[in-house]
Design a protein around this motif. Structure first.
Motif, PDB file in Angstrom:
ATOM      1  N   VAL A 155      -4.159  26.839  72.697  1.00 52.10           N
ATOM      2  CA  VAL A 155      -5.091  28.024  72.522  1.00 52.10           C
ATOM      3  C   VAL A 155      -4.533  29.134  73.565  1.00 52.10           C
ATOM      4  CG1 VAL A 155      -7.572  28.698  72.637  1.00 52.10           C
ATOM      5  CG2 VAL A 155      -6.999  26.317  72.186  1.00 52.10           C
ATOM      6  N   LYS A 156      -4.272  30.049  72.925  1.00 56.65           N
ATOM      7  CA  LYS A 156      -3.944  31.291  73.578  1.00 56.65           C
ATOM      8  C   LYS A 156      -5.189  32.454  73.750  1.00 56.65           C
ATOM      9  CE  LYS A 156       0.863  30.684  73.099  1.00 56.65           C
ATOM     10  NZ  LYS A 156       2.240  31.295  72.535  1.00 56.65           N
ATOM     11  N   GLN A 157      -5.266  32.900  74.835  1.00 53.25           N
ATOM     12  CA  GLN A 157      -6.374  34.121  74.737  1.00 53.25           C
ATOM     13  C   GLN A 157      -5.953  35.302  74.224  1.00 53.25           C
ATOM     14  OE1 GLN A 157      -9.197  34.124  76.442  1.00 53.25           O
ATOM     15  NE2 GLN A 157      -9.071  32.507  77.883  1.00 53.25           N
ATOM     16  N   GLN A 158      -7.016  35.981  73.547  1.00 53.82           N
ATOM     17  CA  GLN A 158      -6.587  37.251  72.992  1.00 53.82           C
ATOM     18  C   GLN A 158      -5.839  38.575  73.860  1.00 53.82           C
ATOM     19  OE1 GLN A 158     -10.004  38.727  70.763  1.00 53.82           O
ATOM     20  NE2 GLN A 158      -9.445  37.392  68.776  1.00 53.82           N
ATOM     21  N   GLN A 159      -5.058  39.300  73.131  1.00 49.40           N
ATOM     22  CA  GLN A 159      -4.629  40.262  73.973  1.00 49.40           C
ATOM     23  C   GLN A 159      -5.204  41.528  73.660  1.00 49.40           C
ATOM     24  OE1 GLN A 159      -1.862  39.898  76.131  1.00 49.40           O
ATOM     25  NE2 GLN A 159      -2.150  37.738  75.847  1.00 49.40           N
ATOM     26  N   ARG A 160      -5.859  41.538  72.545  1.00 49.27           N
ATOM     27  CA  ARG A 160      -6.727  42.733  72.427  1.00 49.27           C
ATOM     28  C   ARG A 160      -8.047  42.167  71.822  1.00 49.27           C
ATOM     29  NH1 ARG A 160      -6.556  48.154  68.531  1.00 49.27           N
ATOM     30  NH2 ARG A 160      -8.502  48.974  69.005  1.00 49.27           N
ATOM     31  N   ARG A 161      -9.145  42.493  72.139  1.00 49.09           N
ATOM     32  CA  ARG A 161     -10.435  41.991  71.892  1.00 49.09           C
ATOM     33  C   ARG A 161     -10.662  42.414  70.312  1.00 49.09           C
ATOM     34  NH1 ARG A 161     -13.171  44.577  77.152  1.00 49.09           N
ATOM     35  NH2 ARG A 161     -12.625  42.903  78.668  1.00 49.09           N
ATOM     36  N   SER A 162     -10.607  41.210  69.579  1.00 44.62           N
ATOM     37  CA  SER A 162     -10.849  41.718  68.037  1.00 44.62           C
ATOM     38  C   SER A 162     -11.705  40.229  67.695  1.00 44.62           C
ATOM     39  CB  SER A 162      -9.512  41.459  67.487  1.00 44.62           C
ATOM     40  OG  SER A 162      -8.640  42.375  68.179  1.00 44.62           O
ATOM     41  N   HIS A 187     -11.218  39.775  56.900  1.00 47.53           N
ATOM     42  CA  HIS A 187     -11.718  41.118  57.527  1.00 47.53           C
ATOM     43  C   HIS A 187     -11.694  41.058  58.923  1.00 47.53           C
ATOM     44  CE1 HIS A 187     -13.211  41.005  53.346  1.00 47.53           C
ATOM     45  NE2 HIS A 187     -13.047  42.257  53.197  1.00 47.53           N
ATOM     46  N   MET A 188     -11.179  42.081  59.551  1.00 47.24           N
ATOM     47  CA  MET A 188     -11.226  42.187  60.974  1.00 47.24           C
ATOM     48  C   MET A 188     -11.737  43.409  61.635  1.00 47.24           C
ATOM     49  SD  MET A 188      -9.377  39.417  62.094  1.00 47.24           S
ATOM     50  CE  MET A 188      -9.258  40.093  63.678  1.00 47.24           C
ATOM     51  N   GLU A 189     -12.168  43.367  62.855  1.00 48.30           N
ATOM     52  CA  GLU A 189     -12.699  44.385  63.488  1.00 48.30           C
ATOM     53  C   GLU A 189     -11.924  44.429  65.055  1.00 48.30           C
ATOM     54  OE1 GLU A 189     -17.183  45.024  61.759  1.00 48.30           O
ATOM     55  OE2 GLU A 189     -17.070  44.193  63.846  1.00 48.30           O
ATOM     56  N   ALA A 190     -11.507  45.705  65.583  1.00 49.15           N
ATOM     57  CA  ALA A 190     -10.972  45.632  66.857  1.00 49.15           C
ATOM     58  C   ALA A 190     -11.972  46.529  67.865  1.00 49.15           C
ATOM     59  CB  ALA A 190      -9.692  46.152  66.758  1.00 49.15           C
ATOM     60  N   ASN A 195     -15.924  54.208  72.496  1.00 50.98           N
ATOM     61  CA  ASN A 195     -17.067  54.281  72.083  1.00 50.98           C
ATOM     62  C   ASN A 195     -17.863  52.848  72.226  1.00 50.98           C
ATOM     63  OD1 ASN A 195     -16.324  52.726  69.893  1.00 50.98           O
ATOM     64  ND2 ASN A 195     -16.283  54.419  68.742  1.00 50.98           N
ATOM     65  N   LYS A 196     -17.136  51.978  72.698  1.00 51.01           N
ATOM     66  CA  LYS A 196     -17.808  50.600  73.067  1.00 51.01           C
ATOM     67  C   LYS A 196     -18.282  49.990  71.880  1.00 51.01           C
ATOM     68  CE  LYS A 196     -19.367  51.858  77.823  1.00 51.01           C
ATOM     69  NZ  LYS A 196     -20.310  52.075  78.695  1.00 51.01           N
ATOM     70  N   LYS A 197     -17.578  49.970  70.621  1.00 47.66           N
ATOM     71  CA  LYS A 197     -17.851  49.527  69.530  1.00 47.66           C
ATOM     72  C   LYS A 197     -16.715  48.872  68.919  1.00 47.66           C
ATOM     73  CE  LYS A 197     -21.848  52.621  68.246  1.00 47.66           C
ATOM     74  NZ  LYS A 197     -22.327  53.679  67.374  1.00 47.66           N
ATOM     75  N   PHE A 198     -17.094  47.866  68.042  1.00 45.85           N
ATOM     76  CA  PHE A 198     -16.161  47.271  67.109  1.00 45.85           C
ATOM     77  C   PHE A 198     -15.936  47.957  65.934  1.00 45.85           C
ATOM     78  CE2 PHE A 198     -16.690  43.371  69.625  1.00 45.85           C
ATOM     79  CZ  PHE A 198     -15.250  42.833  69.825  1.00 45.85           C
ATOM     80  N   GLU A 199     -14.757  48.326  65.464  1.00 47.39           N
ATOM     81  CA  GLU A 199     -14.383  49.225  64.239  1.00 47.39           C
ATOM     82  C   GLU A 199     -13.549  48.258  63.317  1.00 47.39           C
ATOM     83  OE1 GLU A 199     -14.400  53.620  66.553  1.00 47.39           O
ATOM     84  OE2 GLU A 199     -12.555  52.463  65.961  1.00 47.39           O
ATOM     85  N   THR A 200     -13.902  48.612  61.992  1.00 46.96           N
ATOM     86  CA  THR A 200     -13.092  47.744  60.916  1.00 46.96           C
ATOM     87  C   THR A 200     -11.851  48.353  60.927  1.00 46.96           C
ATOM     88  OG1 THR A 200     -14.963  47.770  59.705  1.00 46.96           O
ATOM     89  CG2 THR A 200     -13.093  47.637  58.502  1.00 46.96           C
ATOM     90  N   VAL A 201     -10.846  47.296  60.966  1.00 45.84           N
ATOM     91  CA  VAL A 201      -9.205  47.572  60.813  1.00 45.84           C
ATOM     92  C   VAL A 201      -9.113  47.627  59.417  1.00 45.84           C
ATOM     93  CG1 VAL A 201      -6.985  46.563  61.182  1.00 45.84           C
ATOM     94  CG2 VAL A 201      -8.937  46.051  62.897  1.00 45.84           C
ATOM     95  N   MET A 202      -8.631  48.632  59.043  1.00 46.46           N
ATOM     96  CA  MET A 202      -7.887  48.836  57.571  1.00 46.46           C
ATOM     97  C   MET A 202      -6.884  48.262  57.298  1.00 46.46           C
ATOM     98  SD  MET A 202     -10.761  50.820  56.605  1.00 46.46           S
ATOM     99  CE  MET A 202     -10.287  51.256  54.985  1.00 46.46           C
ATOM    100  N   TYR A 203      -6.760  47.741  56.211  1.00 43.51           N
ATOM    101  CA  TYR A 203      -5.604  46.855  55.634  1.00 43.51           C
ATOM    102  C   TYR A 203      -4.963  46.107  56.563  1.00 43.51           C
ATOM    103  CZ  TYR A 203      -5.821  51.248  52.803  1.00 43.51           C
ATOM    104  OH  TYR A 203      -6.094  52.429  52.227  1.00 43.51           O
ATOM    105  N   PRO A 204      -6.028  45.149  57.110  1.00 45.43           N
ATOM    106  CA  PRO A 204      -5.481  44.147  58.269  1.00 45.43           C
ATOM    107  C   PRO A 204      -4.262  43.265  57.859  1.00 45.43           C
ATOM    108  CG  PRO A 204      -7.483  43.332  56.960  1.00 45.43           C
ATOM    109  CD  PRO A 204      -7.328  44.517  56.507  1.00 45.43           C
ATOM    110  N   TYR A 205      -4.131  42.961  56.464  1.00 49.99           N
ATOM    111  CA  TYR A 205      -2.887  42.265  56.128  1.00 49.99           C
ATOM    112  C   TYR A 205      -1.383  43.013  56.458  1.00 49.99           C
ATOM    113  CZ  TYR A 205      -6.601  40.353  53.236  1.00 49.99           C
ATOM    114  OH  TYR A 205      -7.553  39.977  52.640  1.00 49.99           O
TER     115      TYR A 205
END
Length: 637
Positions: A155-162, A187-190, A195-205
């Motif tokens: 298991v590896k830690q995430q590099q970006r909070r997602s 569906h992903m959020e980063a 703004n200290k919020k998770f935002e939807t990643v468009m076209y995550p594929y």
């Protein structure tokens, strides 16, 4: 025990009720026996796990979660681990272990200072403070595999909070060579630090990579499939016996992701369908010709009695008395006293699978081969001259050997609604017969004196209204005795089953069965009836002059030729030698006897149509012998 059996029957009745309503307009696709030739032999299978180990631990994903305290986010990072229930291995529980790189040892993982154990099938572990790379494994507790350890996962830690907010996949429904596996929808959020919020990643594929692996189901060892780096993959024969695992990783710029989906064990499909289902066994057709070593491995199982302790219905094997190859790609499984339940056919070696398909609304559905027996009401009425009458009913059904037998319906009569008899019958194909009485002749559904002309009753009809599935037998009036001086006689020659025929090889005129014969006029009215004796002889007497078909009721045997057609006149008042042969293939008129003036053929007369003496069309006038043309007998020399 009685209540358990009732529960089981009710359970399956409900299943089949909904299935019948949902699938009323389709049926399973028929398979042509042996159409694809010999079954491909697969000579590779994954090796077993090392001693003291078992493959079972799957890392599904690493995901982020957040809570807010005074407006500030607090992050948690979880590794979702999946595995079978420990009872699958005969164990009582699992202990989660973590690898300690400092001491180079595996240690029990502690959560709130307690050893992390479970009797379930998953862990979701907070890995925030466990380092950048963590290795987990499971240890089995109890049972014969006590102390065994699983494969390890990194298991590896995430590099970006997602975080993955949702996902769906049909991986679990595909398991055969030729199946196309597609990436899951997700569906992903980063996290946006501004703004200290998770935002939807468009076209995550667009921001992830794909790697496909073969996984040994015994050890869970993963082998990268070279060149398989797209969003889809088609299972091949090389994958048989293994699981497919798709690893999806984010690019760590738009989002971070480690997500793995797993398939069932891949098997080579053997397409199958039922030629026969009955209480005495099954006949199945397969697209491949099966070798003996594969055929002998086929198991049939069903659900056992409901266990009130475990609240489950365990699968039990059904004894198979014998497996007989009828022809290439068609096999008979002889069993004893099968009842109303579901029977599954399966091969236990993780290489091949018997499957059936059905086409519905243009879509092809695939599932493992099973035979469902369940009871449904069958409604039967009898009419004489258009008026309802009450008569005894007989149901006939083919057995696995192709013979016809009378079904015992004494315990199947549910009730009588007016003039309708309601029987509780197992699904299947039946023939309805009403025995003769003082005012009617023996009649088969829907209105014929001959079994060979009877309509098959496919039960149930899958209609939602029982009034639409009443089978009405229109009885034939009793034959009125005739007065006349005509005589028609002949013999029935029988060579069926294993009967030896020393008298008239290959036929024996000492028949095992009594056959009912009729004279039928040009208006399809029955004029006379007789029954053959133990020597196979029969005789019609006191028959008025005229033209008649001589028809025979041979239950279980189809007519292979047109029936004899005789003409009784003052010049030819007695006709003999109107003989029939009954063989395993069917009933055949033996010859044109002296005194027969015409033959009823199977189509309108034309100058270019030539018939043999049995009334069958032949391609051309024979060089020598007897033939029929334009209703006249000719001789060629």
């Amino acid at each position: 025990m009685k209540h358990q059996t009732l529960f089981k029957k009710l359970f399956f009745c409900l299943i089949f009720l909904f299935s019948a309503m949902a699938m009323a307009q389709h049926k399973m696709d028929d398979v042509i026996p042996g159409i694809d030739g010999p079954l491909p032999i697969l000579d590779h299978m994954p090796p077993g796990a090392a001693e003291g180990t078992v493959g079972c631990l799957h890392l599904e994903k690493v995901n982020s979660y957040v809570i807010y305290f005074n407006g500030d986010p607090i992050f948690y990072f979880y590794a979702d681990l999946k595995f079978p229930y420990p009872s699958i291995f005969g164990a009582e529980s699992y202990t989660l272990q973590i690898y300690d790189s400092k001491s180079d040892t595996w240690k029990d993982f502690l959560y709130n200072n307690e050893v992390c154990t479970t009797t379930g099938d998953n862990f979701s572990i907070d890995i925030k403070y466990l380092g950048n790379e963590i290795n987990f494994r499971l240890k089995l507790n109890g049972g014969v595999m006590d102390g065994y350890v699983s494969n390890s996962v990194l298991v590896k830690q995430q590099q970006r909070r997602s975080r993955m907010t949702s996902w769906s996949s049909d991986f679990g429904y595909k398991e055969f060579v030729g199946d196309v596996f597609e990436q899951p929808e997700f569906h992903m959020e980063a996290y946006n630090a501004e703004n200290k919020k998770f935002e939807t990643v468009m076209y995550p594929y667009s921001y992830c990579t794909y790697k496909w692996y073969r996984r040994n189901p015994n050890s869970y060892e993963m082998t990268l499939i070279e060149g398989a780096d797209s969003a889809t993959y088609t299972a091949t024969a090389d994958d048989v016996g293994y699981q497919l695992v798709l690893l999806i990783e984010g690019d760590d710029e738009h989002y971070s992701l480690l997500f793995q989906v797993e398939s069932p064990i891949i098997r080579y499909p053997i397409y199958s369908s039922f030629e026969y289902k009955g209480s005495d066994g099954f006949i199945i057709n397969t697209n491949y010709i099966l070798p003996e070593e594969v055929l002998s491995m086929i198991n049939i199982s069903c659900f056992g009695e409901y266990d009130t302790v475990t609240q489950t219905m365990p699968m039990i094997d059904i004894p198979i008395n014998e497996i007989v190859t009828i022809k290439e790609g068609q096999y008979a499984f002889y069993c004893d006293s099968l009842t109303d339940i579901i029977y599954d056919f399966h091969l236990p070696n993780n290489q091949y699978s018997l499957i059936q398909t059905c086409t519905m609304f243009g879509n092809r559905m695939v599932e493992e081969l099973y035979a469902g027996f369940y009871s449904q009401p069958m409604h039967i009425q009898t009419e004489l001259d258009g008026a309802p009458v009450v008569r005894d009913i007989e149901l006939l059904k083919k057995n696995i050997s192709g013979g016809i037998e009378i079904v015992n319906i004494a315990d199947s009569i549910m009730h009588i609604i007016g003039d309708t008899i309601v029987l509780d019958m197992i699904i299947g194909d039946y023939y309805i017969r009403v025995p003769g009485s003082a005012d009617n002749e023996t009649t088969y559904f829907s209105n014929t004196p001959l079994w060979s002309d009877a309509d098959i009753v496919n039960h149930p009809s899958y209609t939602l209204h029982w009034e639409d599935s009443i089978f009405v037998v229109k009885l034939i009036n009793a034959i009125v005795p005739t007065t006349g001086s005509g005589v028609v006689e002949g013999e029935i020659y029988e060579a069926i089953g294993d009967l030896n025929a020393p008298a008239r090889s290959p036929f024996n005129n000492h028949t095992r069965n009594a056959y009912t014969l009729y004279l039928r006029d040009a208006n399809n009215n029955l004029i006379a009836k007789t029954v053959s004796d133990t020597d196979g002889a029969y005789r019609f007497s006191d028959i008025p002059f005229g033209e008649y078909d001589v028809i025979i009721d041979a239950v279980g045997y189809r007519m292979l030729t047109q029936p004899h057609h005789v003409v009784l006149t003052e010049e030819t008042a007695s006709i003999s030698g109107v003989d029939y042969s009954v063989t395993n293939d069917g009933v055949e008129a033996r010859s044109i006897p002296v005194g027969v003036k015409s033959v009823k053929t199977d189509r309108s007369e034309k100058d270019d149509v030539v018939y043999d003496l049995n009334g069958r069309v032949i391609n051309a006038i024979p060089e020598q012998g007897i033939f029929i043309r334009n209703g006249k007998i000719h001789f060629s020399r």
